[in-house]
Design a protein around this motif. Structure first.
Motif, short mmCIF file in Angstrom:
data_model
loop_
_atom_site.label_atom_id
_atom_site.label_comp_id
_atom_site.label_asym_id
_atom_site.label_seq_id
_atom_site.Cartn_x
_atom_site.Cartn_y
_atom_site.Cartn_z
N LYS A 1 1.41 4.13 -2.99
CA LYS A 1 1.01 5.52 -2.78
C LYS A 1 2.17 6.49 -3.04
O LYS A 1 1.98 7.56 -3.62
CB LYS A 1 0.56 5.70 -1.32
CG LYS A 1 -0.82 5.19 -1.03
CD LYS A 1 -1.83 6.28 -1.30
CE LYS A 1 -3.23 5.85 -0.94
NZ LYS A 1 -4.24 6.75 -1.47
N TYR B 1 0.84 -1.21 0.00
CA TYR B 1 0.00 0.00 0.00
C TYR B 1 0.87 1.25 0.00
O TYR B 1 0.68 2.17 -0.80
CB TYR B 1 -0.91 -0.03 1.23
CG TYR B 1 -1.81 1.17 1.37
CD1 TYR B 1 -3.11 1.14 0.89
CD2 TYR B 1 -1.35 2.34 2.01
CE1 TYR B 1 -3.94 2.26 1.02
CE2 TYR B 1 -2.17 3.45 2.13
CZ TYR B 1 -3.47 3.40 1.65
OH TYR B 1 -4.27 4.51 1.78
N SER C 1 1.13 1.05 7.24
CA SER C 1 1.14 1.49 5.84
C SER C 1 1.56 2.95 5.76
O SER C 1 2.28 3.35 4.82
CB SER C 1 -0.22 1.26 5.18
OG SER C 1 -1.25 1.82 5.96
N ASN D 1 -5.25 0.81 6.84
CA ASN D 1 -5.51 0.76 5.40
C ASN D 1 -5.56 -0.65 4.83
O ASN D 1 -6.13 -0.86 3.76
CB ASN D 1 -4.42 1.55 4.66
CG ASN D 1 -4.52 3.03 4.92
OD1 ASN D 1 -5.59 3.62 4.80
ND2 ASN D 1 -3.41 3.65 5.33
N THR D 2 -4.91 -1.61 5.49
CA THR D 2 -4.79 -2.93 4.88
C THR D 2 -5.28 -4.07 5.78
O THR D 2 -5.28 -5.21 5.35
CB THR D 2 -3.31 -3.22 4.54
OG1 THR D 2 -2.56 -3.29 5.77
CG2 THR D 2 -2.73 -2.15 3.64
N SER E 1 4.68 -1.91 -6.21
CA SER E 1 4.74 -2.68 -4.98
C SER E 1 5.94 -3.61 -4.98
O SER E 1 5.82 -4.82 -5.21
CB SER E 1 3.45 -3.50 -4.83
OG SER E 1 3.52 -4.33 -3.69
#
Ligand code: SF4
Length: 696
Positions: A151, A147, A307, A666-667, A156
Motif C-alpha cells: 500500500k 499488505y 497492517s 486486512n489480512t 512486498s
C-alpha cells in the motif's frame, strides 16, 4: 569435497531456521552431517551463525524421523508403501473433487521448504486440482507487512539490505527481539550500536538490544499506532519533515498532517504509557539523523491493526526521506527461513508470483499458456477461511506441507475441530506432530539439509540450498512428492529437478526474469532481477512501485486492540520466541539445544507476581477468554508491570489455546500479541495443559 581431513564432504548451503538466511558449511562423514560452520562469505551472516544454525542439526538423524509413508487404518496410522499412500491420496482427492468440486480441497505450503517446493505445490492446486485454495504461514505472521508495504511503497519486501544496519545513524526496532529471533542480525545491530548507531527499541519487554540502545520505549501492547502517529505529529510540528522529498515523491501529506495534529505527545503518553518527553526524543533522533532504518517484527504485525501499523512505519521513513538511500531501509524481520519466498512465488489464495492477482486476465492467460490448463479467476480460501470451511463441512480435504498448525496457529481447540472434520488430511513433514494426530496420510519429507533449491531471506535475497546428506529411509523431497501426486492427477510437472522449476518461475515472473542458479552463485540475488541478471539490493532509489511512481502516506487513526484487560483478566499476555528454539521446536527440540532450554516459562514482573500470589519457579495457571494452560512462572523486571510473556516452542504448553479469533482487519493475521489473561497459582488436577520437556 572438503579440504578438512576430518570430513568426507563439505556442502555450502543456507540455514533453514530463520529469515536472516545465514550461509552455512555442512560437514558430513559418510551420510551423516557431523558439524556445521558459518560460510565466511555469506552476505547476511559474514562468517557468523547462531546457536540454531550452527548446532541444531542432529534432528536429521533423530530416531523418530519419518522414514516411510503412513496411512490411517482402523483409527491408527500404520506403515505403507509410497504406492499405497499415493493411491489413497489420488483416489480420495479425485472422489472429493467429483462429489464436491475442487474448492472442497485446500493446501498449506511450507515457509520452511524451498521456493521450488512452494511453486510446485501452488501449481498442483491451481492446475492439477483446479482451485486457488492455497495459502502459507505468512498468513499468521507477516501478511500485514506484505499488505502495508504494498500500500505504502509498492513491493512486498525489505526496501534495502542488512548491510544498511551498519550505515544507519539511527535504528528504530519496534515489536521485534532480534537477538533472540534473528540472532545474527541482532548481533549486527549490537555491533552497530557499539560503533555509534543510536538504537531505539519499542517493545513491552526490555529486550537485550535495549541494553545497548539510546532509548527504550516500553509501550502497552496494542498501542503501536498511537506511538507511530505521535512521532509523525512531532516530525511535522517541529519542522523535521524532508519537504522536498515529500513534495516530489510522496502523496497524502495533507491528510496525514490533518489527522495527526491532535496526536500530541501527551495524548500518546495517555494511550501508550510512553513518557511524552521520550516520544519527542525519538522523533528528534529520527528526524535529525541523516540516515536511519526501521526494523519490525511480529510485535507489529500480529495485532488487530498490524497492517495499518506497517503503513504508519512507512510514514516515518517517507516523511523524512529515509528510504532508497544507503543506511535508510524499511526492514521487516521475517520469521521462518523462506516465509518471504513462499509468498513471493505465489503460494497465496489471491495472487500468482510477486503478488499479481489471480483475477488479472493478462497474468492468468500467461500461466494458462505455459501450464496448458484453464485457471480460475476467483480468489481461494485463506488459512482461517479453510478452517471455518472445514468446521462447516464444506472443506473436505486439506494437504499441509511442513507446517504444524496444530501447535502454531491460534485457538488450538478450533484448529483441532477443523482437522477432525476432514475426510482427508495429508500431512507432509519430517516428523509426526500435533497436526498429524488427525492425519489420514503422512508423507515423509526431506529436511532442508537433504534437498536442493532456493530460499529467499528477509532482505529479498534468493540463495541456494544444497543437499548435504540423503533423506533418511524412503523419505523424498517435497518437490518429488508434488510431482508424483500431480502426475497421478493427470497433470505432469515437467521438470528434471529444482533448477528447471526456477527457470519456469523466471519465465512466468518478470521480477525473477534473470534468476538462474548459476547467477545466484554464492552471493545470492535480491529480486527484482532483470533479464541480464542485475539484481536490486536497494529499492525506490528513483521512484516507488505504485501508479505514478509516488509513495503513499497513510492517514489512519489509532484504534484500541481487539482484547483488553479487565477485572477477571487483568494482565496482557504477549507471546514470542526464544533464542535456543525455533518456532514449534520440531527440529530444535530434537537437538542438544533442548539441554540449553528444556521447557517453557512465563515471564511476570515481581510487582504483578506479588499482587497475584505467585512465587518465582511456581507452576501457575494462565487463563484467557479462550482457554487455560499451566506453565512455570519466572519473575523478571524485563517485562513491564501489567504484562506477561511466554513462547510456544513446546507442544505440552499449548500456549495457543489462549489465543482467540481477533485478527488483523486486512489480512486475518491473528492477534497473538494482545491477549488478556489471569495468572494464578496452579490448582492440582485443574486439567490445564502442563509444561515439561520432551526428550527425543
Ligand atoms: Fe542465521 Fe537465523 Fe540460522 Fe541463526 S537461525 S544461523 S541467525 S539464519
Amino acid at each position: 569435497m572438503t579440504a578438512d581431513a576430518r570430513f568426507d564432504v563439505t556442502t555450502t548451503t543456507t540455514c533453514g531456521y530463520c529469515g536472516v538466511g545465514c550461509r552455512l558449511e555442512a560437514h558430513a562423514v559418510g551420510d551423516h552431517i557431523v558439524a556445521v560452520s558459518p560460510a565466511a562469505d555469506g552476505p547476511a551472516n559474514k562468517g557468523h551463525t547462531c546457536v540454531k544454525g550452527r548446532f541444531a542439526h542432529q534432528f536429521t538423524r533423530s530416531r523418530d524421523r519419518l522414514t516411510a509413508p503412513l496411512v490411517r487404518e482402523n483409527g491408527e496410522l500404520r506403515l505403507a508403501s509410497w504406492d499405497e499412500a499415493l493411491d489413497r491420496i489420488t483416489f480420495d482427492l479425485t472422489r472429493i473433487k467429483a462429489e464436491h468440486g475442487p474448492d472442497a480441497i485446500a493446501g498449506l505450503a511450507s515457509a520452511r521448504a524451498t521456493n521450488e517446493d512452494g511453486w510446485a505445490m501452488q501449481r498442483v492446486f491451481r492446475a492439477a486440482i483446479g482451485t486457488n485454495n492455497i495459502d502459507n504461514c505468512s498468513r499468521v505472521c507477516h501478511s500485514p507487512t506484505s499488505y502495508g508495504l504494498r500500500k505504502s511503497v509498492g513491493l512486498s519486501g525489505c526496501s534495502g539490505s542488512f548491510d544498511d544496519i551498519e550505515q544507519s545513524e539511527v535504528l528504530i526496532v519496534i515489536g521485534a527481539n532480534p537477538t533472540q529471533a534473528h540472532p545474527v542480525v541482532g548481533a549486527r545491530m549490537k555491533q552497530a550500536a557499539l560503533n555509534g548507531t543510536k538504537i531505539i527499541t519499542v517493545d513491552p519487554r526490555r529486550t537485550e538490544l535495549a541494553d545497548v540502545g539510546a532509548l527504550h520505549c516500553s509501550l502497552r501492547p496494542g498501542t503501536n499506532a498511537a506511538f507511530l502517529n505521535g512521532i509523525a505529529h512531532v516530525l511535522i510540528r517541529d519542522g523535521l519533515v524532508d519537504e522536498a522529498f515529500v513534495r516530489d515523491r510522496v502523496e497524502g501529506f495533507t491528510a496525514l498532517a490533518d489527522l495527526v495534529q491532535f496526536v500530541t505527545p501527551e495524548v500518546v503518553e495517555e494511550i501508550t504509557g510512553v513518557p511524552a518527553a521520550d516520544l519527542v526524543q525519538v522523533a528528534h533522533l529520527w528526524g535529525e539523523a541523516r540516515t536511519g532504518s526501521i526494523a519490525w517484527g511480529l510485535g507489529v504485525t500480529e495485532q488487530r491493526y498490524g497492517s495499518e501499523c506497517v503503513q504508519m512505519i512507512c510514514n516515518l521513513a517517507l516523511l523524512t526521506g529515509k528510504i532508497g538511500r544507503p543506511g535508510c531501509t524499511l526492514m521487516p524481520l521475517r520469521g521462518q527461513n523462506n516465509v518471504q519466498g513462499v509468498s513471493d512465488i505465489g503460494a497465496l489464495p489471491d495472487c500468482y508470483s510477486t503478488y499479481r492477482p489471480v483475477g488479472d486476465e493478462s497474468v492468468a492467460t500467461l500461466f494458462e499458456a505455459t501450464w496448458g490448463v484453464p485457471l480460475r479467476r476467483e480468489r481461494g480460501l485463506s488459512l482461517p477461511e479453510m478452517l471455518d470451511a472445514a468446521i462447516a463441512g464444506k472443506l473436505k480435504a486439506l494437504w499441509i506441507c511442513g507446517y504444524d498448525i496444530g501447535q502454531s496457529d491460534p485457538d488450538t481447540a478450533k484448529v483441532e475441530a477443523a482437522l477432525a472434520n476432514l475426510e482427508l488430511l495429508i500431512v507432509q513433514d519430517i516428523f509426526e506432530n500435533e497436526t498429524s494426530r488427525e492425519a489420514h496420510v503422512m508423507l515423509p519429507a526431506a529436511s532442508f539439509l537433504e534437498k536442493t533449491g532456493t530460499f529467499t531471506n528477509a532482505e529479498r535475497r534468493i540463495q541456494l540450498v544444497h543437499a548435504a546428506a540423503a533423506p533418511p529411509g524412503a523419505a523424498k523431497t517435497d518437490l518429488e512428492i508434488f510431482q508424483l501426486v500431480s502426475a497421478r492427477l493427470g497433470h505432469e510437472l515437467p521438470w528434471s529437478g529444482p533448477e528447471d522449476v526456477m527457470l519456469e518461475i523466471g519465465a512466468l515472473t518478470p521480477k525473477f526474469a534473470g534468476v538462474t542458479y548459476e547467477r545466484i552463485g554464492r552471493g545470492g540475488l535480491q529480486w527484482p532481477v532483470a533479464p541480464d541478471g542485475t539484481d536490486s539490493p536497494r529499492l525506490y532509489e528513483q521512484s516507488f512501485a505504485l501508479p505514478g511512481g509516488k509513495a503513499q502516506l497513510a492517514a489512519i487513526p489509532y484504534k484500541p486492540p481487539g482484547d483488553e484487560a479487565s477485572e477477571r483478566y487483568p494482565l496482557i499476555l504477549v507471546t514470542g520466541r526464544r533464542l535456543e528454539h525455533y518456532n514449534v521446536g520440531t527440529m530444535t527440540r530434537r537437538t542438544a539445544n533442548l539441554e540449553l532450554l528444556p521447557g517453557e516459562w512465563l515471564e511476570i514482573h515481581p510487582d504483578d507476581a506479588t499482587a497475584h500470589g505467585v512465587a518465582d519457579g511456581q507452576q501457575v495457571e494462565v487463563e484467557s477468554r479462550n482457554g487455560r494452560i499451566q506453565v512455570t512462572a519466572r519473575l523478571t523486571e524485563r517485562i513491564a508491570p501489567g504484562h506477561v510473556f511466554t513462547a510456544f516452542h513446546f507442544p505440552e504448553t499449548r500456549t495457543n489455546l489462549l489465543i482467540g479469533q481477533s485478527a488483523d482487519i486486512n489480512t486475518s493475521c491473528p492477534e497473538y500479541k494482545v491477549v488478556a489473561v489471569s495468572v494464578t497459582p496452579a490448582r492440582v488436577g485443574s486439567g490445564a495443559a502442563r509444561t515439561h520437556a520432551v526428550v527425543a
